[in-house]
Design a protein around this motif. Structure first.
Motif, short mmCIF file in Angstrom:
data_model
loop_
_atom_site.label_atom_id
_atom_site.label_comp_id
_atom_site.label_asym_id
_atom_site.label_seq_id
_atom_site.Cartn_x
_atom_site.Cartn_y
_atom_site.Cartn_z
N HIS A 105 35.17 63.54 34.65
CA HIS A 105 35.96 63.32 35.88
C HIS A 105 35.59 61.98 36.52
CE1 HIS A 105 37.03 67.88 36.44
NE2 HIS A 105 37.27 67.42 35.23
N ASP A 106 35.63 60.95 35.71
CA ASP A 106 35.22 59.62 36.17
C ASP A 106 36.44 58.71 36.18
OD1 ASP A 106 33.93 57.31 36.85
OD2 ASP A 106 32.52 57.31 35.18
N ASP A 107 37.18 58.75 37.27
CA ASP A 107 38.34 57.87 37.42
C ASP A 107 37.96 56.66 38.24
OD1 ASP A 107 39.94 59.59 36.01
OD2 ASP A 107 40.72 60.61 37.78
N LYS A 108 38.31 55.49 37.74
CA LYS A 108 38.07 54.26 38.49
C LYS A 108 39.41 53.73 38.98
CE LYS A 108 33.62 52.92 37.41
NZ LYS A 108 33.31 54.00 36.51
N GLU A 109 39.49 53.48 40.28
CA GLU A 109 40.69 52.85 40.79
C GLU A 109 40.75 51.42 40.26
OE1 GLU A 109 42.88 53.33 44.85
OE2 GLU A 109 41.25 51.87 45.10
N HIS A 110 41.87 51.07 39.64
CA HIS A 110 42.09 49.70 39.16
C HIS A 110 42.99 48.99 40.17
CE1 HIS A 110 40.13 50.98 35.58
NE2 HIS A 110 40.53 49.97 34.83
N LEU A 111 42.47 47.91 40.74
CA LEU A 111 43.13 47.26 41.87
C LEU A 111 43.26 45.77 41.58
CD1 LEU A 111 43.97 47.59 44.95
CD2 LEU A 111 41.58 47.03 45.48
N VAL A 112 44.45 45.23 41.86
CA VAL A 112 44.64 43.78 41.78
C VAL A 112 45.23 43.32 43.10
CG1 VAL A 112 45.84 41.88 40.63
CG2 VAL A 112 44.93 43.78 39.27
N VAL A 113 44.55 42.39 43.75
CA VAL A 113 44.97 41.86 45.05
C VAL A 113 45.28 40.39 44.88
CG1 VAL A 113 44.16 41.31 47.38
CG2 VAL A 113 43.58 43.53 46.35
N GLU A 114 46.47 39.99 45.33
CA GLU A 114 46.84 38.56 45.24
C GLU A 114 46.66 37.90 46.60
OE1 GLU A 114 50.84 37.66 43.95
OE2 GLU A 114 50.41 35.52 43.79
N LEU A 123 31.11 38.95 31.72
CA LEU A 123 32.11 38.71 32.75
C LEU A 123 32.66 40.04 33.24
CD1 LEU A 123 33.97 35.64 31.25
CD2 LEU A 123 32.08 35.72 32.89
N ALA A 124 32.74 40.16 34.55
CA ALA A 124 33.15 41.41 35.18
C ALA A 124 34.28 41.11 36.17
CB ALA A 124 31.96 42.02 35.91
N PRO A 125 34.95 42.17 36.63
CA PRO A 125 35.95 41.94 37.68
C PRO A 125 35.31 41.34 38.93
CG PRO A 125 36.13 44.16 36.77
CD PRO A 125 34.87 43.57 36.22
N THR A 126 36.15 40.88 39.85
CA THR A 126 35.65 40.36 41.13
C THR A 126 34.77 41.39 41.81
OG1 THR A 126 37.92 39.48 41.32
CG2 THR A 126 36.39 39.07 43.15
N LEU A 127 35.22 42.64 41.78
CA LEU A 127 34.49 43.74 42.44
C LEU A 127 34.40 44.90 41.48
CD1 LEU A 127 36.29 43.39 45.84
CD2 LEU A 127 33.79 43.35 45.58
N ALA A 137 38.20 45.73 40.72
CA ALA A 137 39.27 44.94 41.33
C ALA A 137 39.19 43.48 40.93
CB ALA A 137 39.18 45.05 42.86
N PHE A 138 40.34 42.91 40.64
CA PHE A 138 40.47 41.47 40.47
C PHE A 138 41.14 40.90 41.73
CE2 PHE A 138 40.63 41.14 35.58
CZ PHE A 138 39.43 40.42 35.54
N LEU A 139 40.53 39.89 42.33
CA LEU A 139 41.27 39.02 43.23
C LEU A 139 41.98 37.99 42.37
CD1 LEU A 139 38.95 38.17 46.25
CD2 LEU A 139 40.67 39.98 46.03
N CYS A 140 43.24 37.71 42.69
CA CYS A 140 43.94 36.66 41.97
C CYS A 140 44.68 35.77 42.96
CB CYS A 140 44.87 37.23 40.90
SG CYS A 140 46.21 38.23 41.53
N GLN A 141 45.03 34.61 42.49
CA GLN A 141 45.64 33.61 43.37
C GLN A 141 46.32 32.55 42.51
OE1 GLN A 141 42.88 31.35 45.98
NE2 GLN A 141 44.33 31.82 47.61
N ARG A 142 47.49 32.08 42.99
CA ARG A 142 48.11 30.95 42.30
C ARG A 142 47.34 29.69 42.67
NH1 ARG A 142 53.94 33.04 41.16
NH2 ARG A 142 53.49 35.07 42.07
#
Lengths: 472, 472
Positions: A419-428, A373-377, A345-350
């Protein structure tokens, strides 16, 4: 070709859903190839894998090629666990992940030659893959299989114009020092390219739409797509902000962040690299290869798989594959099966008007330079079921729907992961609730993150690149 | 600060031999510190080194810190020897090599704060070193010694303006995955900097003159100096060609090559990186840590040193050092002593009017990414005494004097290497005898080689950087 010219070419393709000669319906193209690639994947005990041998040192093919699974003893000052042992995939060769690109003779945007590919680890679907994905073991035909189509376009003596050529890492928690070569090679419009049955031309915009569906663009394609950068360009940014494509304000903000041109780009990049060097210096990682028999918490279970005594993390299983369309008719191989579903997951913000993502400098035991460098989570929540404290910011995994900008499962490489699915999540996060970056984290525009990818040198990990590709 | 502005600042300092506050005679400054740093270095058997322990696995300090010497089993397709075992230094931490830079309050060029430093491996001379050279084991005071002066200027919270910050490799034939952080940090002119007794301000031009003397600028300084790039700049190049400094045509050609601005810089850099990736993909390196007891050809000799049964390559010896001025009063440590003198050499040639150097893509077992750019030649001729064929182009080591542009000994790091001087040689081939680059070699301008250093990511090896620094 300058970086700016290259960026304009990728930008035009990213904004295009139509072009001469492209497949009109990418999903239909993939589904149409499913029958032709039907295969039977059967899980079996490691000890029964044909031509593979599990001994006290390693799990290896009888040729010594492809890859091995060995032990790794890890000590690190990063994170909550100071030392552990684990199996890890060792594959000291460089694979090619390459897209062939071409403009149609009548003009129009760049198109990518995409492959429809079934992999044994996928859940029964055909996925979009690069034109070529091959290791030297494959394309030098160690297994006596068929030739790899289009391979000649990626080899030194017969390569046309190179648009992207980056050595980049794979999962540092599963592979020891693995790297692939991410390539985009452009052929002149006038060169005829026969399109084989499992292949089709698509624009970057069409691939972006497939990414939003989830589960239909493979990891190898995603890592190359993360290298197809639009360049920082103030004029293009102003034009796009004035007339956002499709009218979706978040997509417009993503594109504006990709096009962001800071006042001092060299200084901004140097500052980010200094911060990353600080993080590398701050953490100690000592990872030593050891025999598989020296992993006290790992054992072969009743099903013949290598697993952790707690049932957490992952299992090394055997699979056999019967498939008339692969380079070889039938084969067996070890695969990694996760114990629990994962999320990135990436947290993002303006921030000051520009969308930024919160990246983490993360130690992983198999990374060549310890930190990328990795995603936020990046975690499998199920691995924390015993009450271990979740990592910082994990509360945002339960963000309310109005903050979720992207949520789609994407698979890991189906050639190694089962069977390795990763949920890809972006939260603003709302602009008026500014979040200060915790230690080890840093806010970045997408333009800066893309420049860091383009540096090569193993700076941006595969999970962050996968999310970056999905921010289409 | 843009790359171009930074390049102009380094260029002005490179051309200056005078500036407010600098030491007028750098050699006299170094020699004046020799008495103050007098020390007694005594070779001793490894088994008698205080606080170090040699067992079947490794040679290690009783704290587990500093570094260890372990075994490495190597298999590679590069070069004439397909497999071997050797001892190797393992030090999984990032050292700081940092120069403090400042303009005088009254103006003038950048000056570097240089240190006069005696190291146990040197042949009795004091050398010019960076302002700070320290590993975390040093500056966190594992050995209970004195504080490292000026260290605060290189730490994240108290760092001023960063001009250079690059993680770069050390010798891949002696160290396993070692990297150092090469830093130049600029303080504003108005900040007072007390100059301690072993320190002096010098311009880059003055340091260049010391480099030409040979043996007086240490390896740690040379690797940082190789990062102080002038930027590609057509206007500066034209001005310098019209009025070469000092009138020496070779020095003018070197500077013009550093300032060379190609028509398509991004394309030139991409092509060089693609070639390097080809070389990485072409060669296989499999290097596995093993216990010291698993090195069949290595044994402890009568003098208590670890050496190869043939007497070739190098020996691991013990030394004790009594020295009132180091951070600790007296200590013992292992050091690497070469069996024979070594040489590193660049062939260079004017090609299409611009001076280029011939670099090699070289596999070394301890390099993080297996291959880095190396000088044209890098060898210890004595290791070939048994009749083994010399590497390609070795005949140029005996070039006639009229082709030799630079010949000076330079020492390896005297903190790890004992009496290890490498002859640094630059041979210019006549323009009318063009030499085609053999496979694995490539001609490059100094501007391109400097851009590759500036990419970070372990592209240019320490021997090539050392020669680059000497091309002042």
């Amino acid at each position: 070709m300058s970086r700016a010219d290259l960026g304009r070419a990728f930008l035009a393709s990213r904004l295009a859903r139509e072009a001469p000669g492209v497949a009109p319906d990418p999903l239909a193209f993939l589904d149409a190839r499913a029958d032709a690639q039907a295969s039977v994947v059967t899980v079996c005990p490691l000890a029964e894998l044909p031509r593979w041998r599990l001994d006290a040192h390693r799990l290896a093919h009888d040729t010594g090629r492809f890859f091995t699974i060995e032990g790794l003893a890890v000590e690190t000052t990063f994170g909550a666990v100071p030392r552990w042992e684990q199996p890890i995939i060792r594959q000291p060769e460089i694979g090619i992940l390459g897209f062939l690109a071409q403009r149609a003779p009548e003009g129009g945007p760049l198109r990518l030659l995409c492959q429809a590919k079934m992999e044994p680890g996928n859940r029964g679907v055909v996925q979009l893959a690069p034109t070529v994905q091959a290791t030297p073991s494959n394309y030098l035909r160690v297994h006596g299989g068929l030739a790899t189509p289009y391979l000649e376009h990626f080899l030194p003596a017969t390569r046309a114009r190179v648009l992207v050529d980056l050595l980049l890492s794979e999962q540092g928690s599963r592979y020891l020092h693995k790297r692939n070569r991410n390539l985009v090679v452009e052929l002149p419009p006038e060169v005829p390219v026969p399109v084989a049955p499992d292949f089709a031309w698509l624009t970057l915009g069409q691939v972006g739409d497939l990414l939003a569906v989830g589960g239909r663009v493979n990891m190898n394609a995603r890592t190359v797509l993360a290298c197809a950068h639009v360049a920082a360009d103030d004029a293009a940014r102003a034009a796009l902000l004035a007339a956002p494509p499709g009218g979706d304000p978040f997509r417009a903000a993503v594109l504006a962040s990709r096009l962001h041109a800071p006042a001092d780009p060299d200084g901004e990049l140097r500052a980010a690299l200094s911060w990353l060097a600080d993080e590398k210096a701050r953490h100690r990682l000592d990872a030593r290869p050891v025999p598989l028999s020296a992993l006290p918490a790992w054992r072969v279970d009743d099903g013949g798989a290598l697993c952790h005594e707690s049932g957490r993390f992952f299992r090394v299983i055997g699979v056999t594959v019967a498939d008339a369309r692969r380079e070889v008719g039938a084969w067996g191989q070890p695969m990694i099966q996760p114990a629990h579903d994962g999320v990135v997951a990436f947290l993002c913000q303006r921030r000051r008007g520009v969308l930024e993502v919160l990246v983490q400098a993360r130690v992983e035991p198999g990374l060549l330079d310890a930190v990328e460098l990795a995603p936020t989570l990046q975690l499998a929540p199920g691995d924390y079921a015993g009450g271990a404290p979740l990592p910082p910011l994990a509360e945002h995994l339960a963000a309310p729907p109005e903050r979720v900008r992207l949520r789609a499962p994407q698979s890991e490489d189906g050639g190694r992961f089962y069977h390795d699915d990763k949920e890809h999540l972006v939260v603003e996060l709302p602009e008026d609730e500014p979040l200060a970056a915790p230690p080890g984290f840093r806010w970045m525009t997408l333009a800066l993150l893309e420049r860091l990818v383009a540096c090569g040198g193993y700076l941006v990990g595969v999970e962050a690149r996968s999310l970056l590709a999905c921010l289409a």
